[in-house]
Design an enzyme around this catalytic site. Structure first.
Site, PDB file in Angstrom:
ATOM      1  N   GLY A   1      34.247 -26.454  41.919  1.00  0.00           N
ATOM      2  CA  GLY A   1      34.550 -25.316  42.872  1.00  0.00           C
ATOM      3  C   GLY A   1      35.706 -24.666  42.634  1.00  0.00           C
TER       4      GLY A   1
ATOM      5  N   GLU B   1      32.808  -2.971  19.524  1.00  0.00           N
ATOM      6  CA  GLU B   1      32.581  -2.664  18.191  1.00  0.00           C
ATOM      7  C   GLU B   1      31.352  -3.363  17.895  1.00  0.00           C
ATOM      8  OE1 GLU B   1      35.484  -3.797  15.429  1.00  0.00           O
ATOM      9  OE2 GLU B   1      37.165  -2.982  16.751  1.00  0.00           O
ATOM     10  N   GLY B   2      30.368  -3.196  19.131  1.00  0.00           N
ATOM     11  CA  GLY B   2      28.890  -3.482  18.757  1.00  0.00           C
ATOM     12  C   GLY B   2      28.366  -4.589  19.334  1.00  0.00           C
TER      13      GLY B   2
ATOM     14  N   ILE C   1      37.385   4.995  26.481  1.00  0.00           N
ATOM     15  CA  ILE C   1      38.538   5.068  24.986  1.00  0.00           C
ATOM     16  C   ILE C   1      39.936   4.396  25.466  1.00  0.00           C
ATOM     17  CG2 ILE C   1      39.526   6.763  23.569  1.00  0.00           C
ATOM     18  CD1 ILE C   1      36.595   6.292  23.447  1.00  0.00           C
TER      19      ILE C   1
ATOM     20  N   ARG D   1      41.454 -34.816  37.015  1.00  0.00           N
ATOM     21  CA  ARG D   1      40.776 -34.764  38.114  1.00  0.00           C
ATOM     22  C   ARG D   1      39.898 -36.129  38.303  1.00  0.00           C
ATOM     23  NH1 ARG D   1      39.665 -33.090  43.219  1.00  0.00           N
ATOM     24  NH2 ARG D   1      37.400 -33.037  43.730  1.00  0.00           N
TER      25      ARG D   1
HETATM   26  C1  LIG Z   1      36.435  -2.373  27.772  1.00  0.00           C
HETATM   27  C2  LIG Z   1      36.086  -1.582  26.447  1.00  0.00           C
HETATM   28  C3  LIG Z   1      37.024  -0.999  25.951  1.00  0.00           C
HETATM   29  C4  LIG Z   1      36.147  -0.050  24.949  1.00  0.00           C
HETATM   30  N1  LIG Z   1      37.136   0.647  23.871  1.00  0.00           N
HETATM   31  C5  LIG Z   1      36.465   1.645  23.331  1.00  0.00           C
HETATM   32  C6  LIG Z   1      37.421   2.544  22.440  1.00  0.00           C
HETATM   33  O1  LIG Z   1      38.582   2.338  22.591  1.00  0.00           O
HETATM   34  N2  LIG Z   1      36.613   3.538  21.739  1.00  0.00           N
HETATM   35  C7  LIG Z   1      35.206   3.414  21.688  1.00  0.00           C
HETATM   36  O2  LIG Z   1      34.951   4.347  20.803  1.00  0.00           O
HETATM   37  N3  LIG Z   1      34.695   2.621  22.145  1.00  0.00           N
HETATM   38  C8  LIG Z   1      35.203   1.668  22.964  1.00  0.00           C
HETATM   39  N4  LIG Z   1      34.259   1.001  23.991  1.00  0.00           N
HETATM   40  C9  LIG Z   1      32.982   1.184  23.707  1.00  0.00           C
HETATM   41  C10 LIG Z   1      32.187   0.046  23.238  1.00  0.00           C
HETATM   42  O3  LIG Z   1      32.254  -0.026  21.833  1.00  0.00           O
HETATM   43  C11 LIG Z   1      30.585  -0.039  23.657  1.00  0.00           C
HETATM   44  O4  LIG Z   1      30.637  -0.226  25.127  1.00  0.00           O
HETATM   45  C12 LIG Z   1      29.784  -0.869  22.946  1.00  0.00           C
HETATM   46  O5  LIG Z   1      29.593  -0.495  21.641  1.00  0.00           O
HETATM   47  C13 LIG Z   1      28.351  -0.840  23.597  1.00  0.00           C
HETATM   48  O6  LIG Z   1      28.023   0.445  23.625  1.00  0.00           O
HETATM   49  P1  LIG Z   1      27.404   0.838  25.221  1.00  0.00           P
HETATM   50  O7  LIG Z   1      28.245   0.588  26.148  1.00  0.00           O
HETATM   51  O8  LIG Z   1      26.982   1.986  25.094  1.00  0.00           O
HETATM   52  O9  LIG Z   1      26.076   0.016  25.319  1.00  0.00           O
HETATM   53  P2  LIG Z   1      24.482   0.511  25.049  1.00  0.00           P
HETATM   54  O10 LIG Z   1      24.341   0.810  23.779  1.00  0.00           O
HETATM   55  O11 LIG Z   1      24.154   1.200  26.137  1.00  0.00           O
HETATM   56  O12 LIG Z   1      23.797  -1.107  25.200  1.00  0.00           O
HETATM   57  C14 LIG Z   1      23.069  -1.675  26.341  1.00  0.00           C
HETATM   58  C15 LIG Z   1      22.413  -2.813  25.991  1.00  0.00           C
HETATM   59  O13 LIG Z   1      21.248  -2.309  25.198  1.00  0.00           O
HETATM   60  C16 LIG Z   1      20.935  -3.449  24.161  1.00  0.00           C
HETATM   61  N5  LIG Z   1      20.870  -2.840  22.794  1.00  0.00           N
HETATM   62  C17 LIG Z   1      21.861  -1.804  22.525  1.00  0.00           C
HETATM   63  N6  LIG Z   1      21.721  -1.595  21.246  1.00  0.00           N
HETATM   64  C18 LIG Z   1      20.631  -2.367  20.722  1.00  0.00           C
HETATM   65  C19 LIG Z   1      19.938  -2.857  19.455  1.00  0.00           C
HETATM   66  N7  LIG Z   1      20.463  -2.001  18.271  1.00  0.00           N
HETATM   67  N8  LIG Z   1      18.969  -3.790  19.463  1.00  0.00           N
HETATM   68  C20 LIG Z   1      18.804  -4.508  20.730  1.00  0.00           C
HETATM   69  N9  LIG Z   1      19.294  -4.101  21.588  1.00  0.00           N
HETATM   70  C21 LIG Z   1      20.287  -3.281  21.820  1.00  0.00           C
HETATM   71  C22 LIG Z   1      21.955  -4.561  24.448  1.00  0.00           C
HETATM   72  O14 LIG Z   1      21.536  -5.253  25.354  1.00  0.00           O
HETATM   73  C23 LIG Z   1      22.965  -3.796  25.121  1.00  0.00           C
HETATM   74  O15 LIG Z   1      23.902  -4.521  25.847  1.00  0.00           O
HETATM   75  C24 LIG Z   1      34.952   0.253  24.670  1.00  0.00           C
HETATM   76  C25 LIG Z   1      34.184  -0.625  25.640  1.00  0.00           C
HETATM   77  C26 LIG Z   1      34.729  -1.558  26.611  1.00  0.00           C
HETATM   78  C27 LIG Z   1      33.549  -2.220  27.497  1.00  0.00           C
END
Ligand SMILES: Cc1cc2nc3c(=O)[nH]c(=O)nc-3n(C[C@H](O)[C@H](O)[C@H](O)COP(=O)(O)OP(=O)(O)OC[C@H]3O[C@@H](n4cnc5c(N)ncnc54)[C@H](O)[C@@H]3O)c2cc1C
Length: 242
Positions: free
Chosen positions: A205, A228-229, A21, A133
């Site tokens: 490099g 955001e997905g 978050i 370069r």
């Molecule tokens: C730096 C950072 C800041 C963030 N900030 C916020 C924030 O302020 N508020 C907040 O609420 N969230 C935040 N997030 C969360 C972010 O929105 C989620 O990390 C993101 O939506 C991915 O969800 P997950 O990490 O649970 O991955 P998972 O859902 O565990 O996904 C893992 C993998 O599974 C596969 N996968 C997932 N879904 C599908 C699908 N439908 N079809 C096929 N394959 C799939 C993909 O290969 C994916 O990479 C942040 C994340 C990061 C890294």
């Protein structure tokens, strides 16, 4: 998604946890998406609640050092009977899913713009490097395959940016916004990653030096691709709104 909030004596009582978050430690308020209803309609089960970070039962700790996007703070938050006034409900009760979906339409074009910025930085770094370069008695930019790499980056960049502009137009007019925002987000962030990869290759490099701008771009492109997905989620939305 599993965090719950129940209304008790004029207060929302929150229980659950959230990871990743933004500004969850140093911010004054966060907006929490919590399950407040018990209906079969999964689009009507959640609400948005404004939570001050000094509310009783709110615990947040910073997520440890990341490999990318290191200038931004994220938190692991735990709500343990966290209490906030009933009036902290944002909008209508049970309408959280719709509000978040609407937020994502505007949010995803901003994330796409983040990708476009990173792609531009990758191209600038590649252009400057290959023109400065010298290798085998000539500028690296004199090799035709290097010129083609730059041309390819430019074509992809312009395609992604044109799609983003179209998407912004659709989102502003509220016309088929979800599909356009998803297309722009997936395309622009994936082009950013492709441009970063090509630019890293052209840096030889030096690409491995931590203080090079391209090294940071190469790491940071993972961020807009993820939040955001991820790309698969955007493709689900594009197909659903075809
Ligand atoms: C730096 C950072 C800041 C963030 N900030 C916020 C924030 O302020 N508020 C907040 O609420 N969230 C935040 N997030 C969360 C972010 O929105 C989620 O990390 C993101 O939506 C991915 O969800 P997950 O990490 O649970 O991955 P998972 O859902 O565990 O996904 C893992 C993998 O599974 C596969 N996968 C997932 N879904 C599908 C699908 N439908 N079809 C096929 N394959 C799939 C993909 O290969 C994916 O990479 C942040 C994340 C990061 C890294």
């Amino acid at each position: 998604m599993e965090t719950e909030a129940t209304l008790e004596a004029g207060e929302w009582v929150l229980n659950g946890e959230k990871y990743w978050i933004g500004n969850g430690v140093s911010g004054d308020y966060i907006t929490v998406y919590a399950k407040t209803e018990d209906t079969d309609d999964r689009h009507g089960n959640h609400s948005l609640i404004l939570v001050p970070t000094d509310a009783p039962g709110y615990e947040a700790e910073p997520i440890p050092e990341k490999m990318a996007y290191r200038a931004s703070e994220q938190a692991h938050i735990v709500f343990d009977d966290c209490r906030v006034p009933a009036e902290n409900l944002v909008g209508e009760r049970g309408n959280g899913f719709k509000m978040v979906a609407e937020f994502f339409n505007a949010g995803r074009v901003r994330v796409a713009a983040h990708g476009i910025g990173l792609a531009a930085a990758a191209i600038e770094e590649a252009w400057d490097f290959v023109h400065e370069r010298e290798e085998f008695g000539r500028d690296v930019a004199d090799f035709q395959s290097v010129q083609h790499d730059l041309a390819e980056m430019r074509m992809e960049f312009e395609s992604a940016r044109a799609l983003l502009w179209q998407a912004v137009d659709h989102v502003q007019r509220g016309e088929d916004a979800e599909r356009w925002a998803a297309m722009a987000k997936a395309k622009a962030t994936e082009v950013a990653a492709e441009c970063a990869e090509a630019s890293i290759k052209l840096h030889g490099g030096r690409a491995l030096l931590n203080d090079e701008r391209i090294t940071r771009v190469y790491r940071d492109v993972r961020m807009p691709m993820t939040y955001e997905g991820v790309g698969a989620v955007q493709r689900d939305l594009i197909y659903r709104n075809f």
